[in-house]
Design an enzyme around this catalytic site. Structure first.
Site, PDB file in Angstrom:
ATOM      1  CE1 TYR A   1       3.076  -1.067   4.811  1.00 28.38           C
ATOM      2  CE2 TYR A   1       0.858  -1.237   3.929  1.00 28.38           C
ATOM      3  CZ  TYR A   1       1.883  -0.483   4.432  1.00 28.38           C
ATOM      4  OH  TYR A   1       1.720   0.865   4.565  1.00 28.38           O
TER       5      TYR A   1
ATOM      6  CE  LYS B   1       6.577  -7.610  10.767  1.00 27.26           C
ATOM      7  NZ  LYS B   1       7.110  -6.868   9.599  1.00 27.26           N
TER       8      LYS B   1
ATOM      9  CG  ASN C   1       9.669   4.889   0.773  1.00 26.96           C
ATOM     10  OD1 ASN C   1       9.775   4.993   1.990  1.00 26.96           O
ATOM     11  ND2 ASN C   1       8.628   5.335   0.111  1.00 26.96           N
TER      12      ASN C   1
ATOM     13  CE  LYS D   1       7.328   8.511  -0.552  1.00 23.66           C
ATOM     14  NZ  LYS D   1       6.947   8.236   0.813  1.00 23.66           N
TER      15      LYS D   1
ATOM     16  NE  ARG E   1      10.046  12.798   4.475  1.00 24.37           N
ATOM     17  CZ  ARG E   1      10.985  13.730   4.456  1.00 24.37           C
ATOM     18  NH1 ARG E   1      10.884  14.787   5.248  1.00 24.37           N
ATOM     19  NH2 ARG E   1      12.006  13.637   3.646  1.00 24.37           N
TER      20      ARG E   1
ATOM     21  CB  CYS F   1       5.792   3.303   0.393  1.00 18.12           C
ATOM     22  SG  CYS F   1       4.530   4.576   0.419  1.00 18.12           S
TER      23      CYS F   1
ATOM     24  NE  ARG G   1      -2.899   0.399  -0.501  1.00 13.82           N
ATOM     25  CZ  ARG G   1      -2.893   1.729  -0.538  1.00 13.82           C
ATOM     26  NH1 ARG G   1      -3.100   2.349  -1.673  1.00 13.82           N
ATOM     27  NH2 ARG G   1      -2.664   2.417   0.547  1.00 13.82           N
TER      28      ARG G   1
END
Ligand SMILES: NC(=O)c1ccc[n+]([C@@H]2O[C@H](COP(=O)([O-])OP(=O)(O)OC[C@H]3O[C@@H](n4cnc5c(N)ncnc54)[C@H](O)[C@@H]3O)[C@@H](O)[C@H]2O)c1
Length: 424
Positions: free
Chosen positions: A313, A399, A207, A203, A151, A257, A321
């Site tokens: 990202y 952002k 997310n 886990k 994590r 993730c 990715r």
């Protein structure tokens, strides 16, 4: 001191190898990619992660870490290979299957086998244990098999690998204990023992929790634009409630993730997960939403030039990715009416399928900068430089990271109700 064989030398496996080597373990890192193996054996790394180059150089020089294309006998095996999704949004566990199979010729009674890759619930019991059984060992007695999800936050991996609480889920209580002891040698945070399926699910829920909450913030952006409210102000004020934590909206959710893990739950419980699926759909709608705002902003310009800032990202990393910024770039680059260029100081040309531009080239004669990643380089842009080189100094900051600049118009995702088409 034990010998550890780490299979998969990416963002997780490489720093994990370095941390164990630094603690004195003999570590052999295995990767199918010859280039990664060669560079590691020269003390060099292929990913961007603060502090990691120095540690790797040191442990390789000290002979504590080396790389190979094939596994070898060890006391502990740690699997950290990718688990992407198939186009139909089901988990691709082929890399995990391959990695465990490459270990089976070497694994022996008394060894520990840990999977750190993020996996769908029951993968340890239904996929990993049977492979070990086929190799002739009893997975419930001979080998301690456990899932220990990762994590860490990219950009802070070295610190978080040591300080974060770890969850270690064994396929038996004894397996959990033995695997947990491996981490206790290096981890300063708590190491919690549980069942494999509970570790797998916890886990995925971590997310999913974040993905669902980002979707809520993104929905607020759309509602606010319609109602003439500033979403960022709403979030800032609502979060002054002691038990409220509305997340940050953005151009979508990326990385392998948050944008992937919720599907691992959906795959196993389709009918029971409508909220998770809706959240995914809202977050997936954001790149198109951003593109629509870019079209609105440039609708009155003859030959608009747009500079996209940031393709990763998230900020200050080099990982593209599942990046929504990349989706936006690829889509806008094909737009017949827009002249689009991309700039990202963290991304290398070979990571993308289009040319990258320097800051100077990108802003030259541009009408609009669209900030898609919150890299530090974009937070304090020089107003004088923008005003001198851009045709119209306008920024669309998805952002909410760019500080106010005198004489430069900044639109943010939160205040789209004020948006006006740019005039030359
Ligand atoms: N990067 C993160 O921040 C992060 C955080 C939490 C969990 N995870 C999970 O950890 C796992 C690994 O992620 P990553 O980001 O390190 O991936 P990565 O793509 O950076 O690295 C994986 C490496 O494994 C290698 N590999 C693939 N198959 C192999 C095989 N059979 N044998 C040896 N090497 C093989 C690849 O060449 C690659 O170098 C994934 O399941 C991911 O979801 C990643």
């Amino acid at each position: 001191m034990k010998k550890i064989c780490v299979v998969g030398l990416g963002y997780i496996g490489l720093p994990t190898s370095a941390i164990f080597a630094q603690a004195g373990f003999e570590v052999v890192g295995v990767d199918v990619n010859q280039k990664i193996v060669d560079s590691l054996n020269n003390g060099k790394i292929h990913i961007e992660e603060p502090g990691l180059p120095e540690v790797v150089e040191r442990v390789v020089k000290a002979g504590k870490l080396r790389a190979s294309q094939t596994p070898e006998p060890a006391d502990v095996y740690i699997v950290a290979v990718p688990t992407p999704i198939h186009p139909d949004q089901t988990a691709n566990v082929d890399y995990v299957r391959d990695a465990v199979q490459t270990i089976t010729p070497f694994i022996q009674k008394g060894n520990v086998l840990i999977v750190e890759s993020t996996i769908p619930p029951r993968t340890m019991d239904d996929l990993v244990a049977p492979i070990i059984k086929e190799s002739g060992l009893d997975p419930y007695k001979d080998v301690a098999i456990a899932h220990c999800p990762e994590r860490v936050l990219p950009g802070q991996i070295l610190r978080e690998l040591i300080e974060n609480t770890r969850i270690v889920g064994g396929i038996t209580p004894e397996a959990a204990k033995q695997a947990a002891d491996v981490y206790r040698a290096v981890v300063k945070g708590d190491v919690m023992e549980t069942e494999a399926v509970t570790a797998e699910m916890s886990k995925l829920m971590e997310n999913t929790y974040r993905d669902v909450n980002i979707a809520l913030a993104n929905e607020l952006v759309k509602i606010s634009a319609k109602l003439g409210v500033d979403a960022h102000s709403v979030i800032a004020l609502a979060n002054r409630h002691p038990r409220v934590n509305i997340h940050l909206p953005g151009p979508g959710v990326g990385g392998h993730c948050l944008a992937v893990d919720p599907y691992f739950i959906v795959e196993k419980a389709q009918e029971e997960s409508p909220l998770i699926q809706t959240a995914r759909n809202i977050n997936n709608s954001m790149p198109h939403y951003v593109e629509t705002q870019v079209e609105r902003l440039t609708s009155e310009l003859k030959n608009p030039k747009i500079a996209l800032f940031g393709l990763t990202y998230k900020g200050n990393i080099d990982d593209v990715r599942e990046s929504p910024a990349l989706d936006i770039a690829e889509s806008l680059l094909k737009h017949p009416k827009l002249n689009v260029v991309a700039h990202d100081p963290h991304v290398r040309e070979e990571q993308v399928s289009f040319p990258l531009h320097s800051f100077e080239d990108a802003i030259k004669d541009a009408h609009l900068i669209v900030v898609l990643a919150d890299h530090n380089e974009f937070k304090n842009l020089d107003g004088a430089v923008l005003k001198q080189h851009m045709k119209t100094p306008v920024i669309f900051d998805t952002k909410n990271c760019v500080n106010e600049i005198e004489g430069v118009t900044i639109y943010r995702l939160g205040n789209l109700s004020h948006l006006k088409a740019i005039q030359e």
